[in-house]
Write a protein that holds these residues in place. Structure first.
Motif, PDB file in Angstrom:
ATOM      1  N   THR A   1      50.823  -5.818 100.098  1.00 49.58           N
ATOM      2  CA  THR A   1      49.964  -5.907 101.289  1.00 49.58           C
ATOM      3  C   THR A   1      50.836  -5.956 102.526  1.00 49.58           C
ATOM      4  O   THR A   1      51.616  -6.874 102.709  1.00 49.58           O
ATOM      5  CB  THR A   1      49.105  -7.198 101.312  1.00 49.58           C
ATOM      6  OG1 THR A   1      49.900  -8.286 100.834  1.00 49.58           O
ATOM      7  CG2 THR A   1      47.840  -7.050 100.537  1.00 49.58           C
ATOM      8  N   VAL A   2      50.685  -4.928 103.350  1.00 43.54           N
ATOM      9  CA  VAL A   2      51.366  -4.931 104.637  1.00 43.54           C
ATOM     10  C   VAL A   2      50.410  -4.270 105.631  1.00 43.54           C
ATOM     11  O   VAL A   2      49.643  -3.378 105.251  1.00 43.54           O
ATOM     12  CB  VAL A   2      52.746  -4.211 104.530  1.00 43.54           C
ATOM     13  CG1 VAL A   2      52.586  -2.713 104.372  1.00 43.54           C
ATOM     14  CG2 VAL A   2      53.645  -4.529 105.701  1.00 43.54           C
ATOM     15  N   VAL A   3      50.411  -4.782 106.851  1.00 41.12           N
ATOM     16  CA  VAL A   3      49.546  -4.184 107.869  1.00 41.12           C
ATOM     17  C   VAL A   3      50.392  -3.280 108.752  1.00 41.12           C
ATOM     18  O   VAL A   3      51.407  -3.717 109.302  1.00 41.12           O
ATOM     19  CB  VAL A   3      48.846  -5.268 108.721  1.00 41.12           C
ATOM     20  CG1 VAL A   3      48.060  -4.620 109.857  1.00 41.12           C
ATOM     21  CG2 VAL A   3      47.907  -6.101 107.857  1.00 41.12           C
TER      22      VAL A   3
ATOM     23  N   THR B   1      55.640  -5.437  96.755  1.00 37.08           N
ATOM     24  CA  THR B   1      56.836  -5.407  97.606  1.00 37.08           C
ATOM     25  C   THR B   1      56.515  -5.304  99.097  1.00 37.08           C
ATOM     26  O   THR B   1      57.332  -5.694  99.915  1.00 37.08           O
ATOM     27  CB  THR B   1      57.729  -4.189  97.270  1.00 37.08           C
ATOM     28  OG1 THR B   1      57.035  -2.998  97.651  1.00 37.08           O
ATOM     29  CG2 THR B   1      58.052  -4.130  95.784  1.00 37.08           C
ATOM     30  N   GLY B   2      55.343  -4.769  99.430  1.00 37.94           N
ATOM     31  CA  GLY B   2      55.053  -4.517 100.850  1.00 37.94           C
ATOM     32  C   GLY B   2      55.753  -3.278 101.390  1.00 37.94           C
ATOM     33  O   GLY B   2      55.990  -3.176 102.587  1.00 37.94           O
TER      34      GLY B   2
ATOM     35  N   LEU C   1      47.953  -1.704 103.928  1.00 32.40           N
ATOM     36  CA  LEU C   1      48.512  -0.725 102.994  1.00 32.40           C
ATOM     37  C   LEU C   1      49.117  -1.420 101.781  1.00 32.40           C
ATOM     38  O   LEU C   1      49.704  -2.502 101.896  1.00 32.40           O
ATOM     39  CB  LEU C   1      49.603   0.097 103.688  1.00 32.40           C
ATOM     40  CG  LEU C   1      49.171   0.938 104.895  1.00 32.40           C
ATOM     41  CD1 LEU C   1      50.391   1.525 105.590  1.00 32.40           C
ATOM     42  CD2 LEU C   1      48.220   2.051 104.463  1.00 32.40           C
ATOM     43  N   GLY C   2      49.010  -0.779 100.625  1.00 27.54           N
ATOM     44  CA  GLY C   2      49.641  -1.274  99.403  1.00 27.54           C
ATOM     45  C   GLY C   2      50.968  -0.572  99.159  1.00 27.54           C
ATOM     46  O   GLY C   2      51.475   0.132 100.032  1.00 27.54           O
ATOM     47  N   ASP C   3      51.527  -0.768  97.953  1.00 33.56           N
ATOM     48  CA  ASP C   3      52.807  -0.142  97.606  1.00 33.56           C
ATOM     49  C   ASP C   3      52.632   1.227  96.968  1.00 33.56           C
ATOM     50  O   ASP C   3      53.603   1.967  96.792  1.00 33.56           O
ATOM     51  CB  ASP C   3      53.551  -0.993  96.564  1.00 33.56           C
ATOM     52  CG  ASP C   3      53.963  -2.347  97.097  1.00 33.56           C
ATOM     53  OD1 ASP C   3      53.874  -2.547  98.320  1.00 33.56           O
ATOM     54  OD2 ASP C   3      54.377  -3.191  96.280  1.00 33.56           O
ATOM     55  N   VAL C   4      51.408   1.533  96.554  1.00 30.57           N
ATOM     56  CA  VAL C   4      51.200   2.670  95.656  1.00 30.57           C
ATOM     57  C   VAL C   4      50.470   3.800  96.387  1.00 30.57           C
ATOM     58  O   VAL C   4      49.466   3.556  97.059  1.00 30.57           O
ATOM     59  CB  VAL C   4      50.391   2.223  94.414  1.00 30.57           C
ATOM     60  CG1 VAL C   4      50.187   3.388  93.451  1.00 30.57           C
ATOM     61  CG2 VAL C   4      51.101   1.057  93.699  1.00 30.57           C
ATOM     62  N   ASP C   5      50.986   4.985  96.235  1.00 31.26           N
ATOM     63  CA  ASP C   5      50.323   6.182  96.745  1.00 31.26           C
ATOM     64  C   ASP C   5      48.978   6.351  96.016  1.00 31.26           C
ATOM     65  O   ASP C   5      48.959   6.474  94.785  1.00 31.26           O
ATOM     66  CB  ASP C   5      51.250   7.375  96.451  1.00 31.26           C
ATOM     67  CG  ASP C   5      50.654   8.702  96.899  1.00 31.26           C
ATOM     68  OD1 ASP C   5      49.438   8.765  97.163  1.00 31.26           O
ATOM     69  OD2 ASP C   5      51.418   9.674  96.965  1.00 31.26           O
ATOM     70  N   PRO C   6      47.848   6.333  96.751  1.00 30.01           N
ATOM     71  CA  PRO C   6      46.535   6.389  96.084  1.00 30.01           C
ATOM     72  C   PRO C   6      46.361   7.605  95.177  1.00 30.01           C
ATOM     73  O   PRO C   6      45.487   7.603  94.297  1.00 30.01           O
ATOM     74  CB  PRO C   6      45.541   6.430  97.254  1.00 30.01           C
ATOM     75  CG  PRO C   6      46.280   5.866  98.425  1.00 30.01           C
ATOM     76  CD  PRO C   6      47.721   6.229  98.220  1.00 30.01           C
TER      77      PRO C   6
ATOM     78  N   GLY D   1      43.262  -7.687  96.401  1.00 30.19           N
ATOM     79  CA  GLY D   1      43.005  -8.629  97.494  1.00 30.19           C
ATOM     80  C   GLY D   1      41.728  -9.440  97.318  1.00 30.19           C
ATOM     81  O   GLY D   1      41.771 -10.667  97.216  1.00 30.19           O
ATOM     82  N   PRO D   2      40.556  -8.772  97.236  1.00 31.18           N
ATOM     83  CA  PRO D   2      39.312  -9.525  97.072  1.00 31.18           C
ATOM     84  C   PRO D   2      39.298 -10.351  95.785  1.00 31.18           C
ATOM     85  O   PRO D   2      38.686 -11.422  95.740  1.00 31.18           O
ATOM     86  CB  PRO D   2      38.234  -8.430  97.008  1.00 31.18           C
ATOM     87  CG  PRO D   2      38.872  -7.183  97.508  1.00 31.18           C
ATOM     88  CD  PRO D   2      40.344  -7.332  97.405  1.00 31.18           C
ATOM     89  N   LEU D   3      39.992  -9.859  94.751  1.00 29.89           N
ATOM     90  CA  LEU D   3      40.016 -10.599  93.485  1.00 29.89           C
ATOM     91  C   LEU D   3      40.846 -11.884  93.586  1.00 29.89           C
ATOM     92  O   LEU D   3      40.487 -12.895  92.996  1.00 29.89           O
ATOM     93  CB  LEU D   3      40.567  -9.716  92.362  1.00 29.89           C
ATOM     94  CG  LEU D   3      39.529  -8.776  91.773  1.00 29.89           C
ATOM     95  CD1 LEU D   3      40.187  -7.793  90.817  1.00 29.89           C
ATOM     96  CD2 LEU D   3      38.459  -9.577  91.050  1.00 29.89           C
ATOM     97  N   THR D   4      41.963 -11.839  94.330  1.00 31.12           N
ATOM     98  CA  THR D   4      42.747 -13.080  94.469  1.00 31.12           C
ATOM     99  C   THR D   4      41.911 -14.123  95.221  1.00 31.12           C
ATOM    100  O   THR D   4      41.958 -15.300  94.885  1.00 31.12           O
ATOM    101  CB  THR D   4      44.085 -12.870  95.214  1.00 31.12           C
ATOM    102  OG1 THR D   4      43.835 -12.322  96.487  1.00 31.12           O
ATOM    103  CG2 THR D   4      45.013 -11.958  94.450  1.00 31.12           C
ATOM    104  N   VAL D   5      41.130 -13.658  96.208  1.00 32.95           N
ATOM    105  CA  VAL D   5      40.251 -14.589  96.925  1.00 32.95           C
ATOM    106  C   VAL D   5      39.248 -15.210  95.946  1.00 32.95           C
ATOM    107  O   VAL D   5      39.053 -16.430  95.910  1.00 32.95           O
ATOM    108  CB  VAL D   5      39.525 -13.869  98.083  1.00 32.95           C
ATOM    109  CG1 VAL D   5      38.480 -14.783  98.710  1.00 32.95           C
ATOM    110  CG2 VAL D   5      40.534 -13.403  99.126  1.00 32.95           C
ATOM    111  N   ALA D   6      38.644 -14.367  95.112  1.00 34.71           N
ATOM    112  CA  ALA D   6      37.674 -14.868  94.130  1.00 34.71           C
ATOM    113  C   ALA D   6      38.325 -15.878  93.186  1.00 34.71           C
ATOM    114  O   ALA D   6      37.715 -16.883  92.798  1.00 34.71           O
ATOM    115  CB  ALA D   6      37.085 -13.700  93.342  1.00 34.71           C
ATOM    116  N   MET D   7      39.595 -15.623  92.821  1.00 39.58           N
ATOM    117  CA  MET D   7      40.294 -16.499  91.869  1.00 39.58           C
ATOM    118  C   MET D   7      40.563 -17.884  92.463  1.00 39.58           C
ATOM    119  O   MET D   7      40.557 -18.874  91.743  1.00 39.58           O
ATOM    120  CB  MET D   7      41.610 -15.860  91.432  1.00 39.58           C
ATOM    121  CG  MET D   7      41.427 -14.671  90.519  1.00 39.58           C
ATOM    122  SD  MET D   7      40.430 -15.110  89.065  1.00 39.58           S
ATOM    123  CE  MET D   7      39.377 -13.673  88.990  1.00 39.58           C
TER     124      MET D   7
END
Lengths: 269, 269
Positions: A223-225, A201-202, A231-236, A253-259
């Motif tokens: 993903t929102v800057v 959701t951002g 930052l993500g949507d989820v409290d770590p 993020g890095p995984l979507t790039v790899a995909m």
């Protein structure tokens, strides 16, 4: 357990590098940017880096925010002829008819699964080329030994790049899937029951530890800057309660790039 | 209130007839059948009748159950050249690669929204040509004055012809959507909260009055023939509790037929 998306992406990179070296193929990828914001610039840098590490040549095509649909479409047709795969970095400026532009990408070069034909094949379960975020989820669940079939999955957000493809993939894999929206009144009621949560959701901090059940798998694709931080949507803090949790940055993020590059190699086999 | 799908289909037919007469166009539709069972034969008869009433010429193409994917694909390419719209009656025999066959239908003749390109355009919300079941749901909700945005919708079943397109359409229209499966343990928990229920499982009596909330809208898109009778998924007794309810027969079925021809007219404007 926190999933190290960077590490998995690195392993995928090594596998793809080996596959490319064995095939002897020299691939090129075209990256199209129209204007572009901070988040998209960040992703473009990551993709360029991944390509370089892999020995894939990157051709960059930057267009002004004022370009028309017709001009962009014509350019993309030419770019597709010159490259083995093409990335059109989204989102496009508001005057552009995105569908018309994205449909200019032939399926065999559509590494992001953005043309109507590619989307239709994915939705109907026809092939193995998945939208990058769905590929990332497949990778994460596969490595965690989780089969979505029969599980309760909740997808928060229904955007074209995260929510919708995630929901479709989970439906295709036999999960019971609930797609929640910004206006869903009782999101924690759904979250509390979910075995798998995908959020895109951002909205930083949308999902907190008390909203999830013990042992859930949480995939944060938000993903929102803000103030220079991604930052993500989820409290770590959910990491303590979750079975598996993907952090932002360094998760999906890095995984979507790899995909994207897995698709490139697959489509050029 | 029970929705009279036959009556609405009749009204749509009159509108389409007028539109066709005003345009002066003479359209033809090709109906492809490969083998075929009782339910599909029933739908083909309804489509033929609707076409005749509308003044659309029907060309029938019947193939043996033993046909190969390549032969069927070649035939469909030719049939598409000769007709303004083409229906490939599903399901196809198991040896046939359905995706390859359905992708032979060009988008502008794909009245059932079955090719990858058509599906992709629908999923991305690019145009107004909807899979017939989604068109039927749009028609029903529209006539009942129900906007799916912000509503809780439950789709029971995730098949290519009913569950998946219904879910995608409801997601595209802003609903909170849960897609349930045969293996979902607590389907009544979801049903009890739903404002809109679409069911397409082919399990008669699956949904009974005590499972739904007062004032829900129930769209029964289940179709199975038992002892010569067409049965839906929903116990007709829900009519007392539901705000709107579509019966089987005489509900969604006639409307999906009407939607096929609405698409034909729309695609040939």
């Amino acid at each position: 357990m926190t999933i190290d998306g960077k590490q998995i992406a690195q392993e995928i990179k090594e596998d793809l590098k080996e596959a490319l070296q064995n095939s002897g193929k020299k691939l090129t990828i075209g990256i199209v940017q129209v204007g572009g914001d901070e988040v998209s610039a960040r992703f473009v840098r990551q993709k360029r880096k991944f390509a370089e590490d892999l020995g894939v040549m990157v051709n960059s095509y930057d267009f002004s925010r004022e370009i028309t649909t017709g001009e962009l479409r014509e350019n993309i047709l030419k770019i597709c002829e010159k490259n083995n795969g093409v990335i059109v970095q989204l989102s496009l400026p508001p005057q552009i008819e995105s569908r018309s532009v994205l449909d200019a990408i032939p399926r065999e070069k559509d590494v992001d699964v953005l043309s109507s034909e590619s989307i239709g094949r994915f939705v109907s379960g026809a092939d193995d080329i998945l939208p990058p975020v769905a590929g990332a989820i497949r990778e994460i669940l596969g490595r965690c030994g989780i089969d979505p079939s029969g599980k309760k999955a909740v997808v928060v957000g229904a955007g074209e790049l995260v929510g919708k493809p995630s929901a479709v993939w989970l439906i295709n894999r036999g999960a019971t899937v609930s797609v929640l929206r910004a206006n869903t009144p009782d999101i924690s009621k759904y979250l509390k029951e979910a075995d798998i949560i995908v959020s895109g959701t951002g909205k930083p901090g949308l999902i907190s530890p008390e909203m999830i059940k013990n042992g859930a798998t949480i995939i944060d694709a938000g993903t929102v800057v803000k103030a220079g931080r991604l930052l993500g949507d989820v409290d770590p803090a959910v990491a303590e309660k979750a079975f598996f949790f993907t952090p932002v940055p360094g998760g999906v993020g890095p995984l979507t790039v790899a995909m994207v590059f897995k698709n490139l190699v697959e489509l050029n086999k």
